[in-house]
Structures are given as structure tokens and as C-alpha cells.
Design an enzyme around this catalytic site. Structure first.
Site, mmCIF file in Angstrom:
data_model
loop_
_atom_site.group_PDB
_atom_site.id
_atom_site.type_symbol
_atom_site.label_atom_id
_atom_site.label_comp_id
_atom_site.label_asym_id
_atom_site.label_seq_id
_atom_site.Cartn_x
_atom_site.Cartn_y
_atom_site.Cartn_z
ATOM 1 N N ARG A 90 16.416 33.950 11.596
ATOM 2 C CA ARG A 90 16.268 32.596 12.181
ATOM 3 C C ARG A 90 16.061 31.597 11.041
ATOM 4 O O ARG A 90 15.300 31.873 10.113
ATOM 5 C CB ARG A 90 15.102 32.541 13.183
ATOM 6 C CG ARG A 90 15.426 33.288 14.475
ATOM 7 C CD ARG A 90 14.488 32.934 15.603
ATOM 8 N NE ARG A 90 14.751 31.621 16.148
ATOM 9 C CZ ARG A 90 13.948 31.031 17.040
ATOM 10 N NH1 ARG A 90 12.845 31.635 17.456
ATOM 11 N NH2 ARG A 90 14.238 29.832 17.519
ATOM 12 N N ASP A 243 7.079 24.248 13.522
ATOM 13 C CA ASP A 243 7.777 25.400 12.934
ATOM 14 C C ASP A 243 7.991 25.240 11.440
ATOM 15 O O ASP A 243 8.233 26.204 10.729
ATOM 16 C CB ASP A 243 9.130 25.607 13.615
ATOM 17 C CG ASP A 243 8.929 25.907 15.090
ATOM 18 O OD1 ASP A 243 8.790 24.950 15.878
ATOM 19 O OD2 ASP A 243 8.875 27.095 15.438
ATOM 20 N N LYS A 254 9.953 22.192 18.275
ATOM 21 C CA LYS A 254 10.957 22.439 19.322
ATOM 22 C C LYS A 254 11.634 21.140 19.765
ATOM 23 O O LYS A 254 11.002 20.096 19.869
ATOM 24 C CB LYS A 254 10.262 23.128 20.498
ATOM 25 C CG LYS A 254 11.143 23.520 21.659
ATOM 26 C CD LYS A 254 12.353 24.346 21.257
ATOM 27 C CE LYS A 254 11.973 25.608 20.516
ATOM 28 N NZ LYS A 254 13.155 26.361 20.033
HETATM 29 O O1 MRU Z 1 12.309 28.762 19.293
HETATM 30 P P1 MRU Z 1 10.881 29.213 19.349
HETATM 31 O O2 MRU Z 1 10.381 29.523 20.713
HETATM 32 O O3 MRU Z 1 10.588 30.301 18.342
HETATM 33 O O4 MRU Z 1 10.141 27.908 18.868
HETATM 34 C C1 MRU Z 1 8.897 27.923 18.357
HETATM 35 C C2 MRU Z 1 7.976 27.231 19.245
HETATM 36 O O5 MRU Z 1 7.540 27.790 20.196
HETATM 37 C C3 MRU Z 1 7.602 25.881 19.000
HETATM 38 O O6 MRU Z 1 8.464 25.061 18.368
HETATM 39 C C4 MRU Z 1 6.153 25.751 18.655
HETATM 40 O O7 MRU Z 1 5.775 24.507 19.090
HETATM 41 C C5 MRU Z 1 5.808 25.946 17.208
HETATM 42 S S1 MRU Z 1 5.428 27.594 16.792
HETATM 43 C C6 MRU Z 1 3.690 27.676 16.937
#
Ligand code: MRU
Length: 363
Positions: A90, A243, A254
Site C-alpha cells: 500500500r 495516514d 481518508k
Molecule cells: O484505507 P484504510 O482503511 O487503511 O485507511 C486508514 C484509515 O482508516 C484512516 O485514514 C484513518 O483515519 C487513519 S489510520 C489511524
């Protein structure tokens, strides 16, 4: 945190079978399925297919992947191979590369005979550290909630809004954005959380499931509802996760987070980001220009997964046959829209000076 009264972390090591156990999050909140991750391909699939997800959890999982690689073949060649294999699973959450780099740097210094045991020990350390970081984010974020609670008229709950799932499922335990919520609830503060559904994958349903399991009052809302609620004084504070955060405090989270930040700014609602230090990318300054945004499978937008009337889990198509989908999975909120960063060492402004002052040895 607890599931049906039993304490769980989002991953744990199975000493008997010598494998990693995870919760396959693709089926939540409707079905709780545990899964063993036993091969390098399993690790790559678990991360890329989002059986495990959330930046801190991706990082911890990758560390266990490096441990498996070293148990299979502790040569330097295999160390590099495993790093490359896991790194491409990822692209956006920086914790993946952070954990892989930490493992590689440590293991490179060791003789091959010591690498397998040491890699597993380091993976345990990374997982345990994550729990402690998130617990401390909760302690610091709790102060903000307490201050709001003091100002609220008697009988009115503190109203929070969150986007996506920065909960314990996205970390090893506690969550980042949810940790202050859990701790405020445990401190008997009257609070209520607006939970964005977070299309396309609806990670908000995971947040609602977590909050519900812990007894925190909450309401599940469409992604488009937040601005309206803020205009009408129904949100005291937004807390989201991240992230990847640039060294000057631009926050990648997100998709849809940026729109919440814009609405918060327009309505003078404080917009806070729960930020564990491994999520800071010190090599990036301008988050909008420099952070790679994951483009996910278009089917995530044209279809939606849910529980059917007979209780089974299925996908249905929501868009017309043949319509093209577009699916950027993250966006970047520039630092000027961020009221503050809630870290494990305290709360600071979203700026390079403030982050450097809190984490001088990392900067
Ligand atoms: O695509 P994901 O579900 O791996 O995305 C990560 C998240 O859940 C969020 O962006 C989150 O707010 C940050 S990770 C603690």
C-alpha cells in the site's frame, strides 16, 4: 478493546502455531472472523486487500512479515527481498515504510543466526509501542474533551465528529482518534460522536461498531451531513486520524477529510488530528504536492458491501452498468486548516517548528 466481553488486540502472535493472528476486517461489522497469516503472500494479501488496515496496524503487520521472512531465510538478500515485497502493498500510509525501515536497519547490524529471533522480538516491540502511543494520545486528547465539557450547559453532551476509522481496529489497540473518546467515556464525560460512513469502504461502520461495543453514544451519518451539522452548532470538535503527516503538519487521511476541515474552518469548529509519531513523514514538507495518493479498485465505488435480509454479506451494484468509477482513497488537509495535532507527547500546532520541538530526535 473488548469484543463480546473478551479483550482483543487487532493482531496477536500465536505462540503454538508460530503464526500471526488477525481479525479479517473485510467482514466487519457484520461478522467477526479471525485469520492466521502464515506465508509472505498471506502478509501481502492481508495488507493490500485490507483485511488489516489503518496506518499503525499496517506498520505492525509488516514488522511481523519481516519476522516471518527472517524465520524462513535470514540472509541479507532475503531481508531486502522481503522489504521490497511488503513495501509495495500500500502506498500512502507511511507507517508501512517506517516499520520496514526500522526492521531492516536493526536486522542489518546482526549476524544472520540472530536475525529470526530478533525480528520477532522487534515486531512485538513495535506492536506494544503502538498500544502505548495510542493510550497517551487518549490521555492528551481527553484534556481537550474535558475543557469542552466544562463549558457545556448541564445535560448537553460534548459533540464530536470523526471520519473513517482511526479506531483500535486501525491500530494495535485503543485507536488514535478514538482513544480520547474511549477515555472520556470511561471518565464519565457525557459525549456523543457523529460517525461519517466514509464511502466507498464505509470504515465508519467499523468506528460505529467499536463505539457501540464500548458503550459510547454515537450516530452514523452520511459523509455529506457534517457541514450541515457544523453550521447548526451540533459539533464541538472534529477529531480524525492520519495516514501520513508532513513535517510541516499537512495531514493525509481518508478521502473526504479535507472537506470536513473546510467545513470546520468555515464554522469555527476546532479540527484536531490524532497523530502518532511514526505517522510523521519527515522527508515530506508539502503534503498536497508530495504524498502519493492510493488509487483503489474502481469496484469499491460502483458497488457496495452490506448485510442482506437473510443475514449473509454481499455486494450490490449502485451505479449504472458500465459507468466508470474513480477512487482516490486519501486526501491531504493543509496545515492551516488544522487546529492542532494530538500526539503521544502532547498537543501541538500543525507546524514544522511545533513538531520539531516535540520530537527533536526524530526531526
Ligand atoms: O484505507 P484504510 O482503511 O487503511 O485507511 C486508514 C484509515 O482508516 C484512516 O485514514 C484513518 O483515519 C487513519 S489510520 C489511524
Amino acid at each position: 478493546m473488548k469484543v463480546n466481553g473478551k479483550h482483543y488486540r487487532s493482531l496477536w502472535w500465536n505462540q503454538n502455531d508460530h503464526v500471526l493472528e488477525i481479525i479479517d476486517q473485510r467482514w466487519l461489522p457484520h461478522d467477526f472472523r479471525e485469520q492466521q497469516v502464515a506465508t509472505m503472500q498471506d502478509f501481502a494479501d492481508a495488507i493490500s486487500e485490507m483485511r488489516v488496515r489503518g496506518a499503525p496496524l499496517i506498520g505492525a503487520t509488516a514488522a511481523y512479515g519481516m519476522a516471518l521472512a527472517m524465520a524462513e531465510d535470514s540472509s541479507t538478500e532475503n531481508l531486502e527481498k522481503a522489504w521490497t515485497f511488503l513495501e509495495k502493498t500500500r502506498p500512502t500510509a507511511v507507517n508501512l515504510r517506517w516499520a520496514l525501515n526500522r526492521c531492516r536497519q536493526h536486522l542489518q547490524t546482526l549476524p544472520e543466526t540472530e536475525r529470526a529471533a530478533s525480528a520477532l522480538k522487534l515486531a512485538h516491540e513495535i506492536a506494544d509501542e503502538d498500544v502505548e502511543i495510542n493510550r497517551n494520545i487518549g490521555v492528551n486528547g481527553l484534556q481537550l474533551i474535558q475543557e469542552i465539557a466544562k463549558r457545556k450547559p448541564a445535560g448537553e453532551p460534548v459533540q464530536l465528529l470523526t471520519h473513517c476509522n482511526a479506531g483500535w481496529l486501525a491500530t494495535v489497540d485503543w485507536g488514535t482518534a478514538t482513544s480520547p473518546m474511549f477515555q472520556a467515556h470511561d471518565a464519565n464525560i457525557d459525549l456523543h460522536v457523529w460517525v461519517d460512513e466514509t464511502r466507498p469502504r464505509n470504515q465508519g461502520a467499523l468506528t460505529a461498531w467499536e463505539l457501540g461495543s464500548h458503550g459510547v453514544p454515537h450516530t452514523y451519518i452520511t459523509d455529506n451531513a457534517g457541514g450541515h451539522l457544523m453550521q447548526h452548532g451540533q459539533v464541538d470538535m472534529v477529531i480524525v486520524g492520519t495516514d501520513r503527516t508532513s513535517r510541516r503538519g499537512d495531514v493525509c487521511n481518508k478521502i473526504g477529510t479535507y472537506l470536513k476541515a473546510l467545513a470546520a474552518k468555515d464554522n469555527n469548529v476546532p479540527f484536531y488530528v490524532a497523530l502518532p509519531s511514526p505517522t510523521i513523514d519527515w522527508s515530506v514538507s508539502d503534503g498536497v504536492a508530495e504524498i502519493p495518493i492510493e488509487q483503489r479498485n474502481l469496484r469499491e465505488t460502483t458497488h457496495i458491501q452490506g448485510k442482506t435480509a437473510d443475514g449473509s454479506i454481499d455486494w450490490v451494484q449502485v451505479s449504472p452498468d458500465g459507468t466508470a468509477g474513480g477512487n482516490p482513497a486519501f486526501d491531504v488537509t493543509p496545515n492551516h486548516l488544522v487546529t492542532g495535532l494530538i500526539t503521544e507527547r502532547g498537543i501541538c500546532a500543525a507546524s514544522e517548528d511545533a513538531l520539531t520541538a516535540l520530537f527533536p530526535e526524530l526531526a
